[in-house]
Scaffold this motif. Structure first.
Motif, PDB file in Angstrom:
ATOM      1  N   VAL A   1       0.672  -1.275   0.374  1.00  0.00           N
ATOM      2  CA  VAL A   1       0.315  -0.497  -0.035  1.00  0.00           C
ATOM      3  C   VAL A   1       0.699   1.283  -0.037  1.00  0.00           C
ATOM      4  N   ALA A   2       1.593   1.172   0.773  1.00  0.00           N
ATOM      5  CA  ALA A   2       2.219   2.601   0.925  1.00  0.00           C
ATOM      6  C   ALA A   2       3.930   2.375  -0.434  1.00  0.00           C
ATOM      7  N   LYS A   3       3.473   1.821  -0.975  1.00  0.00           N
ATOM      8  CA  LYS A   3       4.719   1.821  -2.132  1.00  0.00           C
ATOM      9  C   LYS A   3       3.026   2.741  -3.268  1.00  0.00           C
ATOM     10  N   LEU A   4       2.139   2.510  -2.945  1.00  0.00           N
ATOM     11  CA  LEU A   4       1.093   2.575  -4.254  1.00  0.00           C
ATOM     12  C   LEU A   4       0.813   3.676  -3.888  1.00  0.00           C
ATOM     13  N   VAL A   5       0.912   4.938  -2.379  1.00  0.00           N
ATOM     14  CA  VAL A   5       0.157   5.971  -1.845  1.00  0.00           C
ATOM     15  C   VAL A   5       1.131   6.736  -2.611  1.00  0.00           C
ATOM     16  N   ALA A   6       3.035   6.379  -3.076  1.00  0.00           N
ATOM     17  CA  ALA A   6       3.512   6.884  -3.093  1.00  0.00           C
ATOM     18  C   ALA A   6       3.499   7.526  -3.916  1.00  0.00           C
ATOM     19  N   LEU A   7       2.937   7.048  -4.937  1.00  0.00           N
ATOM     20  CA  LEU A   7       3.154   6.855  -6.332  1.00  0.00           C
ATOM     21  C   LEU A   7       2.153   7.761  -6.527  1.00  0.00           C
ATOM     22  N   LEU A   8       0.889   7.345  -6.053  1.00  0.00           N
ATOM     23  CA  LEU A   8      -0.830   8.167  -6.457  1.00  0.00           C
ATOM     24  C   LEU A   8      -0.996   9.706  -5.689  1.00  0.00           C
ATOM     25  N   ALA A   9      -0.037   9.295  -4.643  1.00  0.00           N
ATOM     26  CA  ALA A   9      -0.483  11.177  -3.978  1.00  0.00           C
ATOM     27  C   ALA A   9       0.404  11.589  -4.446  1.00  0.00           C
ATOM     28  N   HIS A  10       1.868  11.449  -5.661  1.00  0.00           N
ATOM     29  CA  HIS A  10       2.943  12.950  -5.475  1.00  0.00           C
ATOM     30  C   HIS A  10       1.840  13.643  -6.258  1.00  0.00           C
ATOM     31  N   PRO A  11       2.299  14.967  -5.727  1.00  0.00           N
ATOM     32  CA  PRO A  11       1.102  16.453  -6.488  1.00  0.00           C
ATOM     33  C   PRO A  11       0.966  16.100  -7.509  1.00  0.00           C
ATOM     34  N   ASP A  12       1.923  15.606  -9.176  1.00  0.00           N
ATOM     35  CA  ASP A  12       1.628  16.151 -10.188  1.00  0.00           C
ATOM     36  C   ASP A  12       1.164  14.480 -11.219  1.00  0.00           C
ATOM     37  N   CYS A  13       1.189  13.971  -9.431  1.00  0.00           N
ATOM     38  CA  CYS A  13      -0.065  12.250 -10.259  1.00  0.00           C
ATOM     39  C   CYS A  13      -1.487  12.641 -10.924  1.00  0.00           C
ATOM     40  N   THR A  14      -1.443  12.656 -11.842  1.00  0.00           N
ATOM     41  CA  THR A  14      -2.633  11.997 -13.070  1.00  0.00           C
ATOM     42  C   THR A  14      -3.172  11.117 -13.131  1.00  0.00           C
ATOM     43  N   GLN A  15      -2.793   9.897 -12.390  1.00  0.00           N
ATOM     44  CA  GLN A  15      -3.356   8.646 -13.374  1.00  0.00           C
ATOM     45  C   GLN A  15      -4.213   7.807 -12.052  1.00  0.00           C
ATOM     46  N   SER A  16      -5.018   7.135 -12.214  1.00  0.00           N
ATOM     47  CA  SER A  16      -6.027   6.909 -11.467  1.00  0.00           C
ATOM     48  C   SER A  16      -5.755   5.618 -10.702  1.00  0.00           C
ATOM     49  N   LEU A  17      -5.644   4.709  -9.696  1.00  0.00           N
ATOM     50  CA  LEU A  17      -5.493   3.651  -9.285  1.00  0.00           C
ATOM     51  C   LEU A  17      -5.685   2.716 -10.756  1.00  0.00           C
ATOM     52  N   ALA A  18      -6.989   2.344 -11.155  1.00  0.00           N
ATOM     53  CA  ALA A  18      -7.099   1.609 -12.237  1.00  0.00           C
ATOM     54  C   ALA A  18      -6.550   1.582 -13.790  1.00  0.00           C
ATOM     55  N   ASP A  19      -5.515   3.275 -13.496  1.00  0.00           N
ATOM     56  CA  ASP A  19      -4.943   3.126 -14.861  1.00  0.00           C
ATOM     57  C   ASP A  19      -2.976   2.534 -14.852  1.00  0.00           C
ATOM     58  N   ILE A  20      -2.889   2.307 -13.103  1.00  0.00           N
ATOM     59  CA  ILE A  20      -1.089   1.552 -13.052  1.00  0.00           C
ATOM     60  C   ILE A  20      -1.072   0.275 -12.716  1.00  0.00           C
ATOM     61  N   TYR A  21      -2.742  -0.943 -13.576  1.00  0.00           N
ATOM     62  CA  TYR A  21      -2.389  -1.948 -13.026  1.00  0.00           C
ATOM     63  C   TYR A  21      -1.587  -2.384 -14.462  1.00  0.00           C
ATOM     64  N   GLY A  22      -1.219  -3.863 -13.856  1.00  0.00           N
ATOM     65  CA  GLY A  22      -0.459  -3.996 -15.021  1.00  0.00           C
ATOM     66  C   GLY A  22       1.551  -4.215 -14.920  1.00  0.00           C
ATOM     67  N   VAL A  23       1.950  -4.334 -16.167  1.00  0.00           N
ATOM     68  CA  VAL A  23       3.362  -4.490 -15.924  1.00  0.00           C
ATOM     69  C   VAL A  23       3.678  -2.711 -16.619  1.00  0.00           C
TER      70      VAL A  23
END
Length: 215
Positions: free
Chosen positions: A103-125
């Motif tokens: 969860v921490a990995k995903l928080v670090a990515l999705l909570a970045h101020p410049d993040c424009t992706q949703s969780l659904a967007d980043i599933y996969g490789v």
């Protein structure tokens, strides 16, 4: 020897008692507001009790999200992301077992101020883009190795899971403090020890992506 590539966490600190200087390590990385992502068991067993005073000593604000469940569902990830945003966290710590670190990995990515992706967007490789917040992982069990892998697993339904796989998920630092494993219930110690052993056997005997470093 077959060609291979190997990627892991940039820095490992393996030192008994090192979690007590976690706040200082955050301060060294320029943090001004920290979010610790963990689970109810960690707080119940007091594993953060010797860690949190360091943040007060350093004058570094720290918030705790401690609602992570095993095999975390999407709503847990999204709630943790909102918590990070609400406290304006600029560094994330995963503290606990594999679920907390995932969860921490995903928080670090999705909570970045410049993040424009949703969780659904980043599933996969390789679908995660952009930057993430600085990330430190502090495992409290022996088994998962999540602190050195670029994978996070999320439960997406009653019987379904999805993974996010990206080099962006590799943390900046993994802090390995054996003291943190001492306060766990015996059943957890046994189960995670067996988990670590099976991971090692599987990696050593596998014909797929086997390499000298994993051996």
């Amino acid at each position: 020897m077959h060609p291979f590539s190997f990627a892991t966490t940039a820095q490992l600190i393996c030192e008994t008692g090192s979690s007590r200087r976690l706040a200082g390590l955050c301060k060294e990385r320029g943090a001004r507001s920290v979010l610790v992502v963990t689970d109810p068991g960690i707080t119940r067993f007091g594993l953060l009790d010797e860690v949190l005073p360091g943040f007060e000593h350093e004058g570094l604000p720290v918030a705790i999200y401690h609602q992570v469940l095993a095999d975390p569902p999407e709503n847990i990830v999204l709630a943790a992301v909102e918590r990070a945003k609400s406290v304006k966290a600029d560094l994330v710590i995963g503290f606990g077992g594999g679920s907390s670190m995932d969860v921490a990995k995903l928080v670090a990515l999705l909570a970045h101020p410049d993040c424009t992706q949703s969780l659904a967007d980043i599933y996969g490789v390789g679908n995660a883009r952009g930057q993430r917040l600085p990330l430190i992982q502090v495992p409290t069990t022996a088994g998962t190795g999540s602190e050195v892998t670029q994978i996070a697993i999320v439960t997406t339904g009653a019987t379904t899971k999805m993974g996010v796989v990206s080099p962006l998920l590799l943390p900046d630092l993994a802090l390995l403090d054996a003291d943190l494993t001492l306060g766990l219930p015996p059943a957890v110690t046994a189960a995670t020890g067996i988990d670590a052993m099976v991971h090692a056997i599987e990696a050593y005997t596998s014909a797929l992506k086997k390499n000298p470093l994993s051996d």
